[in-house]
Design a protein around this motif. Structure first.
Motif, PDB file in Angstrom:
ATOM      1  N   ASN A 190       0.499   5.563 -13.018  1.00 31.14           N
ATOM      2  CA  ASN A 190       0.614   3.655 -12.299  1.00 31.14           C
ATOM      3  C   ASN A 190      -0.184   3.235 -12.892  1.00 31.14           C
ATOM      4  O   ASN A 190       0.183   1.736 -12.719  1.00 31.14           O
ATOM      5  CB  ASN A 190       1.137   3.866 -10.745  1.00 31.14           C
ATOM      6  N   PHE A 218      -2.636   2.561 -12.444  1.00 27.50           N
ATOM      7  CA  PHE A 218      -4.145   1.314 -11.977  1.00 27.50           C
ATOM      8  C   PHE A 218      -5.796   2.376 -12.324  1.00 27.50           C
ATOM      9  O   PHE A 218      -5.903   3.337 -13.154  1.00 27.50           O
ATOM     10  CB  PHE A 218      -3.888   2.026 -10.042  1.00 27.50           C
ATOM     11  N   GLU A 223       0.692  -1.307  -0.018  1.00 27.31           N
ATOM     12  CA  GLU A 223      -0.086   0.306   0.059  1.00 27.31           C
ATOM     13  C   GLU A 223       1.070   1.441   0.225  1.00 27.31           C
ATOM     14  O   GLU A 223       2.376   1.207   0.435  1.00 27.31           O
ATOM     15  CB  GLU A 223      -0.789   0.001   1.347  1.00 27.31           C
ATOM     16  N   TYR A 224      -0.094   2.756  -0.209  1.00 30.50           N
ATOM     17  CA  TYR A 224       0.546   3.360   0.212  1.00 30.50           C
ATOM     18  C   TYR A 224       0.580   4.125   1.395  1.00 30.50           C
ATOM     19  O   TYR A 224      -0.859   4.418   1.851  1.00 30.50           O
ATOM     20  CB  TYR A 224       0.471   4.502  -1.246  1.00 30.50           C
ATOM     21  N   ASN A 249       0.879  -4.224 -12.078  1.00 27.61           N
ATOM     22  CA  ASN A 249      -0.705  -3.314 -12.372  1.00 27.61           C
ATOM     23  C   ASN A 249      -0.186  -3.855 -14.664  1.00 27.61           C
ATOM     24  O   ASN A 249      -1.779  -3.945 -14.404  1.00 27.61           O
ATOM     25  CB  ASN A 249      -0.119  -1.947 -12.765  1.00 27.61           C
ATOM     26  N   VAL A 307      -8.805   3.372  -6.628  1.00 28.99           N
ATOM     27  CA  VAL A 307      -7.977   3.670  -5.326  1.00 28.99           C
ATOM     28  C   VAL A 307      -8.676   3.028  -4.306  1.00 28.99           C
ATOM     29  O   VAL A 307     -10.481   3.158  -4.164  1.00 28.99           O
ATOM     30  CB  VAL A 307      -8.084   4.791  -5.409  1.00 28.99           C
ATOM     31  N   ALA A 335      -5.017   1.250  -6.113  1.00 28.26           N
ATOM     32  CA  ALA A 335      -3.938   1.594  -5.379  1.00 28.26           C
ATOM     33  C   ALA A 335      -4.481   1.670  -4.043  1.00 28.26           C
ATOM     34  O   ALA A 335      -5.364   2.201  -3.650  1.00 28.26           O
ATOM     35  CB  ALA A 335      -3.829   2.532  -5.363  1.00 28.26           C
TER      36      ALA A 335
END
Length: 420
Positions: free
Chosen positions: A200, A202, A131-132, A149, A205, A161
């Protein structure tokens, strides 16, 4: 296939012989590293033919095969419930419920990432890449994705994400509060999330802010709505991980407005586990009644097609003191829990009240341990809830934690909905 519960005196050889199934196929399906199975252990038997044994009934076979009795009778031309010893019954496939499943995975090594993506792609619509970390100024930590991804998209799984308020000391309500309560930082966080998703490749989210306080509830809904408003015009999804909530009175869940979040987000992931956890007394991690109440509460506050039921690929191993208090506890993958019971040659019990497996053992130092975990029977119950409540899908925390039978059960109950 069907679920067989090991009895005293059973061996892999005797079970394979009884049901005329290759012994290696049983071993591989159940991820068995050692052969010394124990009473109470559940095994998936990979065959579509059931050979009637002494004491069997159609009801019992239907429960083992997870198929309605009337379906078994129809496919086998049976007009009564009478069975004869040695009768061969065809176990028809279930009518599968079309679901959009969501599983979390953590990037490790390129080889391991590829293995997980390929292994579970046919049973998942989304991978939550964990995770971020978000800081109190709204900035996001880096995350080394390798080619997750790209590979996920090739397998028609939407990479998502995951943004969390996890810090070195655990989930921080203060970090979350500093973001969602300050309009300037809140907007900066939204912009940073958008940039991470877009840059990126994705598909959306997943916001996982845990331990929010009751006074955070309204601000959190505003934040989720802002994220979705920023992402949605470009086709990105916004989802939220929510703690299990069964009522409006439990203090530690008042920070989560299910109705508001359900309206603001595209869908939610119900973390319907940790009803008992490493910081408390031993007990079932995902007891069936509490899980059912969580789904019912969520359905009362949002559309069913926005709900993903999160389930655990783990349990807990509590080390106990002589006076019955807890010395320590650790999370343990389902496969590791079963291996522990096999290594210590202790029987596995199953609580019909909680629909969870458990056992006790004594380690080499003389310490008593209590282990509770999810098994095939538990997982089948949760999958049936997805079907019965007609919700969006099931969610796994997390891929990489060994639970060999789980993916077979997901395929048995559900078909994949492609979202990208």
């Amino acid at each position: 296939m069907f679920i067989y519960v090991v009895k005293a005196g059973d061996s892999l050889f005797s079970i394979a012989s009884k049901y005329q199934v290759n012994m290696d196929s049983i071993r591989i399906t159940n991820g068995l590293q050692i052969p010394n199975i124990v009473p109470g252990q559940d095994l998936l038997i990979p065959t579509n033919v059931y050979i009637v044994q002494p004491g069997d009934s159609l009801y019992k076979i239907g429960q083992m095969a997870l198929v309605p009795v009337e379906t078994i009778k129809l496919y086998n031309g049976l007009h009564t419930n009478n069975l004869s010893l040695g009768m061969r019954l065809y176990l028809p496939p279930r009518t599968k419920y079309r679901a959009a499943n969501f599983s979390y995975l953590t990037p490790t090594t390129p080889a391991r990432d590829i293995e997980l993506i390929n292994q579970f792609a046919d049973s998942n619509s989304y991978y939550g890449v964990f995770e971020y970390h978000i800081s109190n100024d709204g900035t996001l930590s880096p995350l080394y994705l390798h080619s997750i991804n790209t590979l996920s998209r090739q397998k028609q799984v939407a990479p998502i994400a995951v943004i969390s308020n996890l810090t070195e000391t655990g989930f921080s309500s203060e970090v979350a509060r500093s973001i969602i309560s300050n309009p300037t930082i809140r907007q900066q966080a939204v912009n940073n999330i958008y940039n991470v998703v877009k840059d990126n490749n994705f598909a959306g989210v997943n916001i996982d802010f845990e331990l929010l306080k009751d006074y955070d509830a309204a601000d959190y809904v505003i934040f989720i709505r802002m994220v979705r408003n920023r992402l949605s015009p470009e086709g990105y999804t916004t989802s939220v991980a929510l703690p299990a909530k069964t009522d409006d009175t439990t203090p530690w869940t008042k920070g989560y407005d299910y109705k508001g979040i359900g309206a603001a987000a595209d869908f939610v992931f119900l973390m319907a586990y940790d009803f008992h956890h490493g910081g408390g007394e031993p007990g079932p991690v995902a007891p069936v009644n509490e899980v059912r109440q969580t789904i019912q509460y969520a359905k009362n506050h949002m559309n069913a097609n926005r709900i993903i039921l999160g389930v655990p690929n783990y349990g807990y191993d509590w080390t106990m003191a002589e006076d019955g208090s807890v010395i320590s506890a650790r999370a343990i993958a389902v496969g590791d829990a079963v291996n522990t019971a096999m290594s210590y040659q202790v029987p596995i019990q199953y609580s019909t009240q909680y629909q969870q497996a458990h056992f006790e053992y004594w380690d080499a130092l003389g310490n008593r341990h209590i282990v509770w975990f999810e098994d095939s029977r538990s997982r089948a119950r949760k999958l049936q809830m997805v079907v019965d409540y007609k919700i969006k899908g099931i969610g796994i925390w997390q891929l990489g934690l060994s639970f060999p039978q789980s993916v077979h059960l997901v395929r048995h109950f559900l078909s994949k909905r492609i979202v990208i």
